[in-house]
Write a protein that holds these residues in place. Structure first.
Motif, PDB file in Angstrom:
ATOM      1  N   UNK A 196     -55.490  35.116  34.937  1.00 39.70           N
ATOM      2  CA  UNK A 196     -56.790  35.749  35.086  1.00 39.70           C
ATOM      3  C   UNK A 196     -56.957  36.750  33.947  1.00 39.70           C
ATOM      4  N   UNK A 197     -58.101  36.686  33.252  1.00 39.17           N
ATOM      5  CA  UNK A 197     -58.310  37.557  32.097  1.00 39.17           C
ATOM      6  C   UNK A 197     -58.868  38.910  32.535  1.00 39.17           C
ATOM      7  N   UNK A 198     -58.985  39.800  31.576  1.00 41.94           N
ATOM      8  CA  UNK A 198     -59.431  41.162  31.862  1.00 41.94           C
ATOM      9  C   UNK A 198     -60.792  41.423  31.230  1.00 41.94           C
ATOM     10  N   UNK A 199     -61.429  42.485  31.702  1.00 44.22           N
ATOM     11  CA  UNK A 199     -62.719  42.884  31.149  1.00 44.22           C
ATOM     12  C   UNK A 199     -62.598  43.883  30.020  1.00 44.22           C
ATOM     13  N   UNK A 200     -61.441  43.980  29.410  1.00 42.41           N
ATOM     14  CA  UNK A 200     -61.252  44.909  28.300  1.00 42.41           C
ATOM     15  C   UNK A 200     -59.788  45.070  27.976  1.00 42.41           C
ATOM     16  N   UNK A 201     -59.493  45.999  27.067  1.00 40.46           N
ATOM     17  CA  UNK A 201     -58.123  46.228  26.630  1.00 40.46           C
ATOM     18  C   UNK A 201     -57.531  47.518  27.167  1.00 40.46           C
ATOM     19  N   UNK A 202     -58.045  47.967  28.322  1.00 37.07           N
ATOM     20  CA  UNK A 202     -57.637  49.247  28.899  1.00 37.07           C
ATOM     21  C   UNK A 202     -56.117  49.358  29.015  1.00 37.07           C
ATOM     22  N   UNK A 203     -55.481  48.296  29.488  1.00 36.10           N
ATOM     23  CA  UNK A 203     -54.014  48.255  29.587  1.00 36.10           C
ATOM     24  C   UNK A 203     -53.472  47.074  28.787  1.00 36.10           C
ATOM     25  N   UNK A 204     -54.091  46.847  27.621  1.00 34.95           N
ATOM     26  CA  UNK A 204     -53.773  45.683  26.813  1.00 34.95           C
ATOM     27  C   UNK A 204     -54.597  44.490  27.260  1.00 34.95           C
ATOM     28  N   UNK A 205     -54.492  43.400  26.529  1.00 35.98           N
ATOM     29  CA  UNK A 205     -55.253  42.207  26.862  1.00 35.98           C
ATOM     30  C   UNK A 205     -56.698  42.303  26.433  1.00 35.98           C
ATOM     31  N   UNK A 206     -57.534  41.477  27.041  1.00 33.78           N
ATOM     32  CA  UNK A 206     -58.941  41.437  26.690  1.00 33.78           C
ATOM     33  C   UNK A 206     -59.225  40.437  25.584  1.00 33.78           C
ATOM     34  N   UNK A 207     -60.380  40.589  24.953  1.00 32.05           N
ATOM     35  CA  UNK A 207     -60.809  39.658  23.911  1.00 32.05           C
ATOM     36  C   UNK A 207     -60.376  40.146  22.534  1.00 32.05           C
ATOM     37  N   UNK A 208     -59.856  39.210  21.763  1.00 31.02           N
ATOM     38  CA  UNK A 208     -59.522  39.427  20.363  1.00 31.02           C
ATOM     39  C   UNK A 208     -60.461  38.493  19.596  1.00 31.02           C
ATOM     40  N   UNK A 209     -61.412  39.052  18.881  1.00 31.10           N
ATOM     41  CA  UNK A 209     -62.516  38.243  18.369  1.00 31.10           C
ATOM     42  C   UNK A 209     -63.073  38.881  17.109  1.00 31.10           C
ATOM     43  N   UNK A 210     -63.693  38.077  16.279  1.00 28.30           N
ATOM     44  CA  UNK A 210     -64.231  38.577  15.009  1.00 28.30           C
ATOM     45  C   UNK A 210     -65.654  39.077  15.162  1.00 28.30           C
ATOM     46  N   UNK A 211     -66.084  39.866  14.188  1.00 32.77           N
ATOM     47  CA  UNK A 211     -67.475  40.326  14.158  1.00 32.77           C
ATOM     48  C   UNK A 211     -68.422  39.138  13.999  1.00 32.77           C
ATOM     49  N   UNK A 212     -68.021  38.138  13.220  1.00 37.92           N
ATOM     50  CA  UNK A 212     -68.870  36.961  13.036  1.00 37.92           C
ATOM     51  C   UNK A 212     -69.108  36.233  14.362  1.00 37.92           C
ATOM     52  N   UNK A 213     -68.056  36.088  15.170  1.00 37.03           N
ATOM     53  CA  UNK A 213     -68.212  35.396  16.454  1.00 37.03           C
ATOM     54  C   UNK A 213     -69.033  36.223  17.433  1.00 37.03           C
ATOM     55  N   UNK A 214     -68.842  37.536  17.420  1.00 35.33           N
ATOM     56  CA  UNK A 214     -69.703  38.402  18.228  1.00 35.33           C
ATOM     57  C   UNK A 214     -71.171  38.204  17.848  1.00 35.33           C
ATOM     58  N   UNK A 215     -71.440  38.104  16.550  1.00 31.69           N
ATOM     59  CA  UNK A 215     -72.814  37.970  16.087  1.00 31.69           C
ATOM     60  C   UNK A 215     -73.429  36.659  16.576  1.00 31.69           C
ATOM     61  N   UNK A 216     -72.665  35.580  16.558  1.00 28.44           N
ATOM     62  CA  UNK A 216     -73.187  34.299  17.050  1.00 28.44           C
ATOM     63  C   UNK A 216     -73.455  34.383  18.555  1.00 28.44           C
ATOM     64  N   UNK A 217     -72.549  35.028  19.278  1.00 29.79           N
ATOM     65  CA  UNK A 217     -72.761  35.211  20.714  1.00 29.79           C
ATOM     66  C   UNK A 217     -74.018  36.052  20.943  1.00 29.79           C
ATOM     67  N   UNK A 218     -74.210  37.096  20.143  1.00 28.56           N
ATOM     68  CA  UNK A 218     -75.405  37.922  20.261  1.00 28.56           C
ATOM     69  C   UNK A 218     -76.671  37.136  19.992  1.00 28.56           C
ATOM     70  N   UNK A 219     -76.620  36.245  19.000  1.00 26.51           N
ATOM     71  CA  UNK A 219     -77.776  35.401  18.701  1.00 26.51           C
ATOM     72  C   UNK A 219     -78.077  34.479  19.876  1.00 26.51           C
ATOM     73  N   UNK A 220     -77.033  34.002  20.525  1.00 34.06           N
ATOM     74  CA  UNK A 220     -77.189  33.121  21.689  1.00 34.06           C
ATOM     75  C   UNK A 220     -77.884  33.833  22.845  1.00 34.06           C
TER      76      UNK A 220
END
Length: 330
Positions: free
Chosen positions: A211-235
């Protein structure tokens, strides 16, 4: 992400001590400041290394919100106002208190969910404050809870409980769902990953899944590029449609951006430019996904802007956005 004495940056920044502070997910050394600006779908600016996958902390929450939209479209969540316990079995949504919590409560951060999941108790984020100059002197002190839906609190343990509930409904790891249903169709890279904790592995049918997490509060979360964030934002700025295909429910983004009854600047796990704290210099329709360390995905539908900022000092975020809007308008 660690200070010279070995303390995790989150524990220091959020004044976090006690039995639930152990770092149980992967942590990566951060990159430098980076970002991307899209205007009308075209790249008009970038800086730093926009291709580098980096920890993004609570921006992951907005990806969870979009997955909830997919679950609604698939009929896995027939009614946002139905109790989660109606379709998710087990201890996390049982009992006289948690059994009354709905999907909407979880998405609006006002569930008042109580308990421990994956070794983290929700008490760790009681009295938590966020934002520039936040006072976390009382953080972690046990707070008397109200009924579900009565009180807004930024609580990462409760978001992890939502991620678990969505995992149960999809019946497969959430990163697989996100990749197959959204990130691959919109042309994101294959460099991103979404991690959970060493303690968040569960038996799902005949599979052992994380089960994944909603952030990196205690490690984990999403490791992602600014470019991929931008495509998700466009979506999501395109109402959850891509190449003529409506991937999310047609009304999902509209529902996501309605102010919650307990915090007028919050929607479904995203931040709005509304209410008493709104910035009048920016459009009221603008919204954002925010993560610790100055990570920000900002969407301005009025001016057709998608902006991703990595490691921007949060004290300067509003000034940056005002300058950005002024530059594009003039």
């Amino acid at each position: 992400m660690y200070y010279p004495d070995g303390a995790y940056v989150g524990n220091v920044e959020w004044n976090e001590t006690g039995p639930w502070t152990e770092i149980v997910g992967p942590v990566a050394e951060r990159g430098g400041p980076a970002g991307v600006v899209l205007h009308r779908g075209q790249r008009v600016a970038e800086w730093g290394d926009p291709e580098r996958p980096d920890m993004t902390f609570s921006i992951a929450k907005s990806y969870l919100s979009v997955l909830a939209g997919l679950a609604v479209k698939d009929g896995l969540i027939p009614d946002l106002d139905a109790p989660v316990a109606r379709t998710v079995e087990g201890p996390y949504f049982s009992g006289s208190h948690n059994a009354g919590i709905t999907w909407r409560h979880m998405l609006q951060m006002n569930s008042e969910w109580r308990g421990e999941i994956f070794g983290k108790d929700d008490q760790v984020d009681h009295y938590r404050q966020i934002g520039v100059g936040a006072d976390n002197s009382r953080k972690g002190q046990l707070r008397e809870l109200g009924p579900p839906g009565s009180y807004y609190e930024y609580n990462d343990v409760r978001v992890n409980a939502l991620a678990y509930a969505l995992l149960c409904r999809f019946g497969r790891p959430l990163p697989e769902v996100l990749r197959a249903r959204i990130m691959d169709p919109i042309g994101a890279s294959d460099s991103w990953r979404w991690e959970g904790y060493s303690t968040s592995w569960i038996d799902l049918g005949e599979q052992r899944v994380q089960s994944v997490t909603g952030g990196g509060h205690w490690g984990g979360g999403m490791f992602i590029s600014a470019n991929d964030h931008a495509r998700f934002g466009l979506f999501i700025s395109s109402n959850g449609a891509w190449d003529g295909k409506q991937i999310l429910p047609e009304d999902w983004m509209k529902r996501s951006l309605e102010p919650t009854p307990t915090l007028d600047k919050y929607g479904f796990l995203c931040w709005l430019n509304k209410g008493r704290d709104a910035n009048p210099a920016l459009p009221s329709t603008a919204f954002s996904a925010l993560g610790a360390g100055g990570n920000c995905l900002w969407i301005n539908p009025d001016d057709e802007i998608i902006a991703v900022m990595r490691w921007l000092d949060p004290a300067h975020t509003q000034q940056f956005l005002e300058s950005l809007v002024s530059a594009i308008r003039h």
